[in-house]
Design a protein around this motif. Structure first.
Motif, mmCIF file in Angstrom:
data_model
loop_
_atom_site.group_PDB
_atom_site.id
_atom_site.type_symbol
_atom_site.label_atom_id
_atom_site.label_comp_id
_atom_site.label_asym_id
_atom_site.label_seq_id
_atom_site.Cartn_x
_atom_site.Cartn_y
_atom_site.Cartn_z
ATOM 1 N N PHE A 36 0.677 -0.845 0.183
ATOM 2 C CA PHE A 36 0.120 0.479 0.203
ATOM 3 C C PHE A 36 1.125 1.292 0.108
ATOM 4 O O PHE A 36 -0.242 2.391 -0.128
ATOM 5 C CB PHE A 36 -0.905 -0.228 1.405
ATOM 6 N N ALA A 37 2.390 1.222 -0.020
ATOM 7 C CA ALA A 37 2.768 2.229 0.143
ATOM 8 C C ALA A 37 3.437 2.608 -0.811
ATOM 9 O O ALA A 37 4.379 3.174 -1.090
ATOM 10 C CB ALA A 37 4.367 2.093 0.797
ATOM 11 N N VAL A 38 3.728 2.146 -2.217
ATOM 12 C CA VAL A 38 3.864 2.016 -3.450
ATOM 13 C C VAL A 38 3.296 2.964 -3.733
ATOM 14 O O VAL A 38 2.045 3.223 -4.317
ATOM 15 C CB VAL A 38 3.941 0.889 -3.642
ATOM 16 N N THR A 39 3.645 3.704 -5.103
ATOM 17 C CA THR A 39 2.817 5.385 -5.874
ATOM 18 C C THR A 39 3.803 5.289 -6.752
ATOM 19 O O THR A 39 5.103 4.475 -6.845
ATOM 20 C CB THR A 39 2.867 6.244 -4.455
ATOM 21 N N ARG A 40 3.536 5.523 -8.015
ATOM 22 C CA ARG A 40 4.162 6.038 -9.404
ATOM 23 C C ARG A 40 4.389 7.761 -8.894
ATOM 24 O O ARG A 40 4.026 8.139 -8.274
ATOM 25 C CB ARG A 40 2.765 6.373 -10.435
ATOM 26 N N GLN A 41 5.752 7.615 -9.252
ATOM 27 C CA GLN A 41 6.503 9.063 -9.881
ATOM 28 C C GLN A 41 5.496 9.643 -11.256
ATOM 29 O O GLN A 41 5.682 9.402 -12.308
ATOM 30 C CB GLN A 41 7.709 8.695 -10.041
ATOM 31 N N ALA A 42 4.859 11.084 -11.386
ATOM 32 C CA ALA A 42 5.112 10.817 -12.298
ATOM 33 C C ALA A 42 5.295 11.846 -13.136
ATOM 34 O O ALA A 42 7.130 12.081 -12.728
ATOM 35 C CB ALA A 42 4.259 13.077 -11.859
ATOM 36 N N PRO A 43 5.263 11.811 -14.395
ATOM 37 C CA PRO A 43 6.827 11.707 -15.545
ATOM 38 C C PRO A 43 7.280 13.016 -15.267
ATOM 39 O O PRO A 43 6.595 14.206 -14.888
ATOM 40 C CB PRO A 43 5.572 11.542 -16.554
ATOM 41 N N ASN A 56 14.424 23.502 -5.922
ATOM 42 C CA ASN A 56 14.835 23.521 -5.119
ATOM 43 C C ASN A 56 15.470 22.386 -3.995
ATOM 44 O O ASN A 56 14.808 21.643 -4.295
ATOM 45 C CB ASN A 56 14.011 24.549 -4.207
ATOM 46 N N PRO A 57 16.591 22.617 -3.021
ATOM 47 C CA PRO A 57 16.758 20.923 -2.390
ATOM 48 C C PRO A 57 15.464 20.524 -1.309
ATOM 49 O O PRO A 57 15.371 21.774 -0.768
ATOM 50 C CB PRO A 57 18.259 20.994 -1.762
ATOM 51 N N GLY A 58 14.838 19.308 -1.415
ATOM 52 C CA GLY A 58 14.170 19.318 -0.328
ATOM 53 C C GLY A 58 12.843 19.593 -0.404
ATOM 54 O O GLY A 58 11.780 18.932 0.079
ATOM 55 N N ALA A 59 12.382 20.503 -2.205
ATOM 56 C CA ALA A 59 11.246 21.015 -2.576
ATOM 57 C C ALA A 59 10.497 19.915 -2.956
ATOM 58 O O ALA A 59 11.140 19.063 -3.593
ATOM 59 C CB ALA A 59 11.509 22.046 -3.306
ATOM 60 N N PRO A 60 9.153 19.713 -2.871
ATOM 61 C CA PRO A 60 8.223 19.044 -3.460
ATOM 62 C C PRO A 60 8.212 18.520 -4.861
ATOM 63 O O PRO A 60 8.363 20.160 -5.316
ATOM 64 C CB PRO A 60 7.061 19.127 -2.686
ATOM 65 N N VAL A 65 1.371 13.997 -6.674
ATOM 66 C CA VAL A 65 0.050 14.689 -6.206
ATOM 67 C C VAL A 65 -0.503 13.565 -4.865
ATOM 68 O O VAL A 65 0.355 12.772 -4.919
ATOM 69 C CB VAL A 65 -0.991 13.905 -6.943
ATOM 70 N N ASP A 66 -0.823 14.172 -4.182
ATOM 71 C CA ASP A 66 -0.896 13.163 -2.378
ATOM 72 C C ASP A 66 -1.345 12.074 -2.772
ATOM 73 O O ASP A 66 -2.444 11.660 -3.423
ATOM 74 C CB ASP A 66 -1.225 14.056 -1.675
ATOM 75 N N SER A 67 -0.986 10.717 -2.443
ATOM 76 C CA SER A 67 -1.716 9.710 -2.383
ATOM 77 C C SER A 67 -3.216 9.387 -2.372
ATOM 78 O O SER A 67 -3.775 8.596 -2.873
ATOM 79 C CB SER A 67 -0.695 8.916 -2.641
ATOM 80 N N SER A 68 -3.230 9.728 -0.835
ATOM 81 C CA SER A 68 -4.811 10.045 -0.019
ATOM 82 C C SER A 68 -5.485 10.449 -1.030
ATOM 83 O O SER A 68 -7.216 10.283 -1.389
ATOM 84 C CB SER A 68 -4.166 10.282 0.961
ATOM 85 N N ASP A 73 -10.255 10.363 -5.369
ATOM 86 C CA ASP A 73 -10.698 10.814 -6.223
ATOM 87 C C ASP A 73 -10.713 9.643 -7.049
ATOM 88 O O ASP A 73 -11.881 9.617 -8.371
ATOM 89 C CB ASP A 73 -9.778 11.661 -7.411
ATOM 90 N N ALA A 74 -10.255 8.301 -7.087
ATOM 91 C CA ALA A 74 -10.629 7.383 -7.448
ATOM 92 C C ALA A 74 -12.022 7.590 -7.326
ATOM 93 O O ALA A 74 -12.736 5.912 -7.717
ATOM 94 C CB ALA A 74 -9.642 6.474 -7.971
#
Length: 138
Positions: A36-43, A56-60, A65-68, A73-74
């Motif tokens: 359940f901790a596996v998420t896809r990286q956006a391209p 910027n180092p450390g910036a999201p 998008v948040d997995s929750s 949305d799904a």
């Protein structure tokens, strides 16, 4: 005799196969990944003008998008515009009263008679459900 030899051979082969799985402990006592901790990286997205700014180092990442939120949305769909029919029906219905939930539960609220069958069901004494069991013959 021949059947027992084949069974013994299969047992030895199975034990040898399972022993290969126990390289880090027993078969049932190993560390497994959290599925359940596996998420896809956006391209990666390259801007059309190629004016790239250093990250910027450390910036999201802005495209993450948040997995929750993705899960919500799904399940329930994102915010969608209402159709013309839905908008018209809501407009004709008008706004509901603020205390509508309290009014509906009030014993003095008028209700529509649903018929004798519904009245009999509602007036029936509460039992343990033994009479309602399927397959009991009386």
């Amino acid at each position: 005799m021949r059947k027992s030899a084949a069974t013994l051979c299969l047992l030895v082969l199975g034990a040898g196969t399972l022993s290969a799985c126990a390289s880090g402990g027993s078969l049932f006592n190993r560390v497994r990944p959290d599925e359940f901790a596996v998420t896809r990286q956006a391209p990666l997205v390259v801007p059309p003008d190629f004016a790239l700014a250093p990250p910027n180092p450390g910036a999201p990442r802005p495209q993450d998008v948040d997995s929750s939120k993705q899960a919500l949305d799904a399940l329930f769909g994102g915010p969608a515009p209402r159709s013309a029919v839905e908008t018209d029906a809501l407009g004709k219905a008008g706004a509901s009263a603020v205390g509508i939930r309290s009014t509906v539960g009030d014993p003095q609220t008028r209700t529509v008679a649903k018929g004798a069958a519904v009245q009999n069901i509602l007036a029936a004494p509460q039992g343990d459900g033994a009479e309602a069991q399927a397959g009991t013959a009386g």
